[in-house]
Each structure stands twice: as C-alpha cells, then as structure tokens.
Design an enzyme around this catalytic site. Structure first.
Site, PDB file in Angstrom:
ATOM      1  CD1 TRP A   1      31.990  38.163  27.857  1.00  0.00           C
ATOM      2  CD2 TRP A   1      31.792  39.520  26.102  1.00  0.00           C
ATOM      3  NE1 TRP A   1      31.715  37.380  26.765  1.00  0.00           N
ATOM      4  CE2 TRP A   1      31.588  38.185  25.672  1.00  0.00           C
ATOM      5  CE3 TRP A   1      31.717  40.549  25.174  1.00  0.00           C
ATOM      6  CZ2 TRP A   1      31.300  37.862  24.344  1.00  0.00           C
ATOM      7  CZ3 TRP A   1      31.438  40.233  23.843  1.00  0.00           C
ATOM      8  CH2 TRP A   1      31.230  38.911  23.449  1.00  0.00           C
TER       9      TRP A   1
ATOM     10  CG  ASP B   1      27.575  43.333  30.022  1.00  0.00           C
ATOM     11  OD1 ASP B   1      26.439  42.814  29.931  1.00  0.00           O
ATOM     12  OD2 ASP B   1      28.498  43.081  29.225  1.00  0.00           O
TER      13      ASP B   1
ATOM     14  CE  LYS C   1      25.275  35.816  26.486  1.00  0.00           C
ATOM     15  NZ  LYS C   1      26.261  35.145  25.670  1.00  0.00           N
TER      16      LYS C   1
END
Length: 360
Positions: free
Chosen positions: A102, A172, A196
């Site tokens: 990511w 992030d 999430k």
C-alpha cells in the site's frame, strides 16, 4: 442463522449490535417513514447523523479544534493522489517510507504529481519489519513524510510513530485507525478508508491540520481540493449517506464498550492469542512479520508447504472460517482481526489451528 467467523481483510466484519440497529431502523429512521438511504442529504434528519458522526470521532480520537474532519469518497486509493495534489508544491519533495504494497501504491501515484523520494524502505527484507527512522534526517525540501501505519498484506504495523519531523507527517491509517490510542497532533494529515474499523466501504475519513488547507490551490479540480470539503462541512455534493450512518453507529458502539482504550486492550489480547499459537507450533506455522513489527490487525503466516497451506484453508472454510487466504501477491494465510471481530471468534480460530496441527 449462525454468523460466519469473518476474518476478511476488507470489507470486514461489522459489530453485530450495529447491524441489528441498522436493520431495526431500515424502513423507518427516526419516524420519517423512510430509510437513511432515502433521506435527502440536506434534510435535518440526515444532517444530525452527519454532524454527530464527526463529533463522535473527535471525541474518541481526541481530535484538537485546529484539525478538520472530512468525510469523503474514493477510498484511500484516491487519497494517494489527493495528498500530493494538495500538499506537494513545486521545488518540494514528498518523502515516503515503504513498508509494503500500500505504501508502494501511494508512492506510485505521488510520482505522477510531483517530486518524490524514498526516505526508508523495508523491501530488501521482504517487508518483514518497519524501517528504523532513528538517525534519518528529513531534508529541508520536504513537503511531507508519508507512512502507512498498518500494512494489511504483509502484516506489519507501526507501534511507535516518528516524532519531531521537520515536515508534516501524513499517515494512511485505513486498517488500524480507531484500534489504539494515537496523538493526532503528531500528524499533519491522517486518512483512512472506512471498511476495516470504521464502517462499510464507500466512506473515507480525512483528518487534516487546518493550516495545511492553505496549500490547496484554487486551480485544483473542485472535488479534489481539501478546502472545498472543509468549507462545506463535507456536504458540497451528495455524501455516502448510508456509509456515514453506519459509521456513526460504529462510533457509538466503540464509545459504549469503553472507547479506544478498551478496544486497544481487546485487540492486543486477540493478536496475542494467534501469535502464541504460531510461536508455539514448533515451526508448523511460520509468521511473516518480525515480532517487533507484527500487526495487531492482520496476522500473516504460512505453513511448511503449499499442499499443507491449501489443506488448512480448505478445512478452515469447511469449519466456517472466512477470509483466511493470504493476499494473492504473497499467498499464505491471513487472519484480519479488526475491532469488530469478537474475541470468541479468535479463540475458535486458535483452537482450530491447534487441532489442524495435531492432524499433521
């Protein structure tokens, strides 16, 4: 109907209490005779949902008044572009710490916008640990330093964030926001996809220090300018109303069970249960991440052979355990144990892992 043992990496498990309340209010929210999905985003009923959600997040994360909370769309993937579009000026450099897939994707998008540089990377050791930033100096041309607080694919997590940087820290936090206490003031900007720990997919939360909003230039496309959303309370256009409603319910649930301190203790307990099984398996289960960088959200591991791994995943699914396949890029197994995954489900998974080992 029995609930699945949901260990999906995202979209992930939602608290059962949240689903029950949403189901109860589905056809008639607050006496309106409509579901939240049918409410006008300009109505008083929806605005109460919207602003209460922001207020609850401020309370739970102790967000200071000099930060804006934005409720956006596009996922963290859009933020990979919006961050440099808004913060990365000419003759400045965006510095990135690579800890997995990511963070690599965030860097890839930033390169399209302006000058970037890799401040540190864990790629050489196959992203098994978080790089040590002690002794690393951030250059004077830094617009910001970007990190990914938890890497879902490799199962690593920052347990101590860098401080006193000479540039704003951008994080992030898609996969571990609201899972443990953080000091928001250590960051210039935090962004997180909701799917999430915060709610369903479709919502992205951005927490940005107000002074950084001055960097967003008028020439930017309207919808990609942070100031657009800050000046309009994230209501410039139609927001993802259902996702924000469920986001509010999740925040209410976190608050009702004792807040982030309680959630953090539960997450540590859940992670310890699974890592203990791995560490005490005499090498039958092999964890990917180094112990000091292990994620409390995504427990990644493999078995000694591809055949054994396949058998494990097949039997796990037969026993009601969903989402244990590792990411397609690295294979193996992954148990995502976000906030809403009950402790009891983690215990059942640990028992299954022990039982499976005994077969071999």
């Amino acid at each position: 109907m029995n609930r699945a043992f949901n260990f999906n990496a995202g979209p992930a498990a939602l608290p059962e209490a949240v689903l029950q309340k949403a189901a109860k209010e589905c056809f008639n929210y607050n006496g309106t005779g409509m579901s939240v999905m049918e409410l006008s985003h300009r109505s008083k009923d929806y605005e109460e949902i919207h602003f209460e959600a922001v207020s609850l997040l401020r309370k739970l994360l102790q967000i200071p008044d000099d930060y804006e909370v934005l409720l956006l769309q596009g996922g963290a993937s859009l933020q990979f572009s919006m961050v440099p579009m808004n913060l990365l000026k000419r003759k400045k450099t965006g510095y990135y710490v690579l800890t997995g897939s990511w963070s690599e994707k965030a860097l890839k998008e930033a390169k399209k916008i302006g000058q970037t540089s890799i401040l540190a990377s864990g790629k050489e050791n196959n992203y098994k640990s978080i790089p040590d930033l002690s002794g690393i100096q951030v250059q004077n041309d830094a617009a910001y330093v970007h990190i990914t607080s938890n890497e879902t694919i490799h199962g690593t997590q920052w347990h101590k964030f860098p401080k006193h940087l000479s540039a704003p820290l951008v994080a992030d936090m898609s996969s571990d926001i609201l899972s443990k206490p953080i000091n928001v003031q250590d960051f210039g900007l935090i962004y997180a996809g909701a799917q999430k720990n915060l709610g369903p997919s479709g919502l992205t939360v951005v927490i940005i220090k107000k002074e950084l909003l001055s960097l967003s230039e008028d020439e930017l496309p309207t919808m990609l300018n942070y100031r657009t959303h800050a000046e309009n309370n994230s209501l410039y256009n139609t927001p993802p109303t259902l996702a924000i409603y469920l986001f509010k319910l999740v925040l209410e649930w976190v608050d009702s069970i004792g807040g982030i301190e309680k959630i953090s203790k539960l997450n540590q307990e859940k992670a310890k249960i699974l890592y203990d099984v791995i560490d005490n398996s005499d090498g039958f289960y092999i964890g990917h991440a180094d112990p000091d960088s292990r994620s409390h959200m995504n427990v990644t591991f493999r078995l000694k052979s591809e055949e054994t791994t396949a058998a494990f995943l097949t039997q796990a699914k037969e026993n009601g355990f969903i989402g244990l396949n590792g990411h397609r890029s690295i294979g193996g197994c992954r148990a995502s144990i976000y906030n809403a995954v009950p402790l009891e489900h983690v215990i059942k998974l640990a028992d299954f892992m022990k039982s499976f080992k005994s077969q071999y």
